[in-house]
Design an enzyme around this catalytic site. Structure first.
Site, PDB file in Angstrom:
ATOM      1  N   GLY A  56       0.854  -1.181   0.000  1.00 45.04           N
ATOM      2  CA  GLY A  56       0.000   0.000   0.000  1.00 45.04           C
ATOM      3  C   GLY A  56       0.883   1.221   0.000  1.00 45.04           C
ATOM      4  N   GLU A  57       0.770   2.016   1.015  1.00 47.67           N
ATOM      5  CA  GLU A  57       1.604   3.220   1.138  1.00 47.67           C
ATOM      6  C   GLU A  57       2.139   3.255   2.566  1.00 47.67           C
ATOM      7  OE1 GLU A  57       2.932   5.512  -0.872  1.00 47.67           O
ATOM      8  OE2 GLU A  57       3.755   6.287   0.991  1.00 47.67           O
ATOM      9  N   SER A  58       3.459   3.072   2.675  1.00 47.27           N
ATOM     10  CA  SER A  58       4.036   2.858   4.007  1.00 47.27           C
ATOM     11  C   SER A  58       3.910   4.073   4.920  1.00 47.27           C
ATOM     12  CB  SER A  58       5.494   2.427   3.876  1.00 47.27           C
ATOM     13  OG  SER A  58       6.242   3.412   3.196  1.00 47.27           O
ATOM     14  N   CYS A  89       5.986  -5.397   0.208  1.00 43.05           N
ATOM     15  CA  CYS A  89       6.147  -4.041  -0.340  1.00 43.05           C
ATOM     16  C   CYS A  89       6.060  -2.991   0.770  1.00 43.05           C
ATOM     17  CB  CYS A  89       5.127  -3.832  -1.460  1.00 43.05           C
ATOM     18  SG  CYS A  89       5.656  -2.570  -2.613  1.00 43.05           S
ATOM     19  N   ARG A 121      13.053   3.290  -0.847  1.00 47.39           N
ATOM     20  CA  ARG A 121      11.667   3.274  -1.340  1.00 47.39           C
ATOM     21  C   ARG A 121      11.642   3.684  -2.810  1.00 47.39           C
ATOM     22  NH1 ARG A 121       8.364   7.103   1.947  1.00 47.39           N
ATOM     23  NH2 ARG A 121       6.652   6.234   0.729  1.00 47.39           N
ATOM     24  N   ILE A 149       5.311  -2.976  -7.754  1.00 48.72           N
ATOM     25  CA  ILE A 149       4.530  -1.751  -7.938  1.00 48.72           C
ATOM     26  C   ILE A 149       5.124  -0.658  -7.043  1.00 48.72           C
ATOM     27  CG2 ILE A 149       2.212  -0.718  -7.791  1.00 48.72           C
ATOM     28  CD1 ILE A 149       1.119  -3.653  -7.855  1.00 48.72           C
ATOM     29  N   ARG A 150       5.718   0.337  -7.640  1.00 49.51           N
ATOM     30  CA  ARG A 150       6.436   1.372  -6.868  1.00 49.51           C
ATOM     31  C   ARG A 150       7.252   0.687  -5.759  1.00 49.51           C
ATOM     32  NH1 ARG A 150       3.538   4.621  -3.857  1.00 49.51           N
ATOM     33  NH2 ARG A 150       1.671   3.362  -3.951  1.00 49.51           N
ATOM     34  N   HIS A 185       4.713  -8.146  -4.728  1.00 46.55           N
ATOM     35  CA  HIS A 185       3.390  -8.464  -4.162  1.00 46.55           C
ATOM     36  C   HIS A 185       3.041  -9.926  -4.425  1.00 46.55           C
ATOM     37  CE1 HIS A 185       1.724  -4.411  -3.213  1.00 46.55           C
ATOM     38  NE2 HIS A 185       2.705  -4.036  -4.021  1.00 46.55           N
ATOM     39  N   GLU A 187       0.843 -11.700  -3.215  1.00 49.09           N
ATOM     40  CA  GLU A 187      -0.619 -11.913  -3.172  1.00 49.09           C
ATOM     41  C   GLU A 187      -1.278 -11.619  -4.511  1.00 49.09           C
ATOM     42  OE1 GLU A 187       1.067  -9.560  -1.799  1.00 49.09           O
ATOM     43  OE2 GLU A 187       0.124  -7.640  -2.245  1.00 49.09           O
TER      44      GLU A 187
HETATM   45  N1  GLN Z   1       6.121   2.968  -2.690  1.00 46.37           N
HETATM   46  C1  GLN Z   1       5.226   2.543  -1.642  1.00 46.37           C
HETATM   47  C2  GLN Z   1       5.746   3.019  -0.282  1.00 46.37           C
HETATM   48  O1  GLN Z   1       6.789   3.529  -0.195  1.00 46.37           O
HETATM   49  C3  GLN Z   1       5.072   1.037  -1.605  1.00 46.37           C
HETATM   50  C4  GLN Z   1       4.303   0.564  -2.815  1.00 46.37           C
HETATM   51  C5  GLN Z   1       3.556  -0.707  -2.618  1.00 46.37           C
HETATM   52  O2  GLN Z   1       3.317  -1.193  -1.507  1.00 46.37           O
HETATM   53  N2  GLN Z   1       3.110  -1.244  -3.720  1.00 46.37           N
HETATM   54  O3  GLN Z   1       5.079   2.835   0.695  1.00 46.37           O
END
Ligand code: GLN
Length: 217
Positions: A56-58, A89, A121, A149-150, A185, A187
């Site tokens: 997600g987004e840390s 992630c 990151r 993903i990112r 990921h 999952e």
């Molecule tokens: N770039 C996101 C972060 O720094 C992580 C991306 C992800 O969980 N797919 O949190």
């Protein structure tokens, strides 16, 4: 206590449902009794045998952990019990000791410090630079499709950290005792082998706890 496993997916933000599905399928494929639930309250965290921190987004996830009453305390408590945890992630970032962002520079964020690793990151670029690739992962036979993903990568790791996988020279999966972290990921790949690896850890951990309890009786 019985041998049924209760696995929690931290449900603050990110791909919670996908992890619930992958872990549920993995349990079934392993013929292992158990259940996967979403968790967000301290009493739920204290009941589980294993925790998945999703992608997600840390920064957002860290903030939510910090502001929710008693949540950080309960996570720290289960870390002391050496509860098996898998972070994918953003989840791996939250578990790390240190992080910096390659794209937007340094950002203050809550880190649990459970994995002795430094994270870069967005190590492969922004959303646009998301990609898939086959990976060799130690403990898993044949290639595993990694979905990035990112994605972060692990820039440095302490001596207790085992490197499970590298991509393009960068570390993308690690394990330290009962904690697994992946840049990708698992999952989302429709392949539950990473979740199975994690469930094996949970199962071993739970057997030890049951043995210790019986020993005390
Ligand atoms: N770039 C996101 C972060 O720094 C992580 C991306 C992800 O969980 N797919 O949190």
């Amino acid at each position: 206590m019985n041998d049924e496993l209760l696995i929690g997916v931290l449900a603050l933000q990110g791909d919670v449902e996908e992890n619930i599905k992958a872990a549920t399928y993995a349990l079934a494929e392993m013929n292992q009794k158990g259940k996967v639930i979403s968790v967000r309250y301290p009493d739920e965290i204290m009941k589980i045998d294993g925790l998945i921190i999703p992608g997600g987004e840390s920064t957002v996830m860290g903030l939510l952990i910090a502001i929710k009453d008693g949540l950080l305390d309960s996570i720290n408590k289960v870390l002391q019990k050496r509860l098996p945890i898998m972070g994918t992630c953003a989840g791996m970032i939250v578990l790390a000791k240190q992080s910096y962002d390659r794209v937007v520079g340094n950002k203050k964020q809550l880190l649990l410090g459970a994995l002795d690793i430094e994270i870069e990151r967005n190590s492969f670029g922004r959303q646009y630079d998301s990609f898939e690739s086959n990976l060799e992962i130690s403990g898993i036979e044949n290639d595993f499709r990694g979905i990035f993903i990112r994605a972060p990568s692990v820039i440095s790791a302490g001596p207790q950290v085992q490197i499970l996988s590298k991509f393009d020279g960068k570390i993308v999966a690690v394990q330290q005792e009962n904690i697994i972290g992946t840049s990708f990921h698992p999952e989302l790949s429709g392949d539950n082998r990473m979740h199975k690896l994690f469930i094996e850890l949970i199962s071993k951990w739970k057997k030890q706890i049951i043995n210790n309890e019986n020993f005390k009786k």
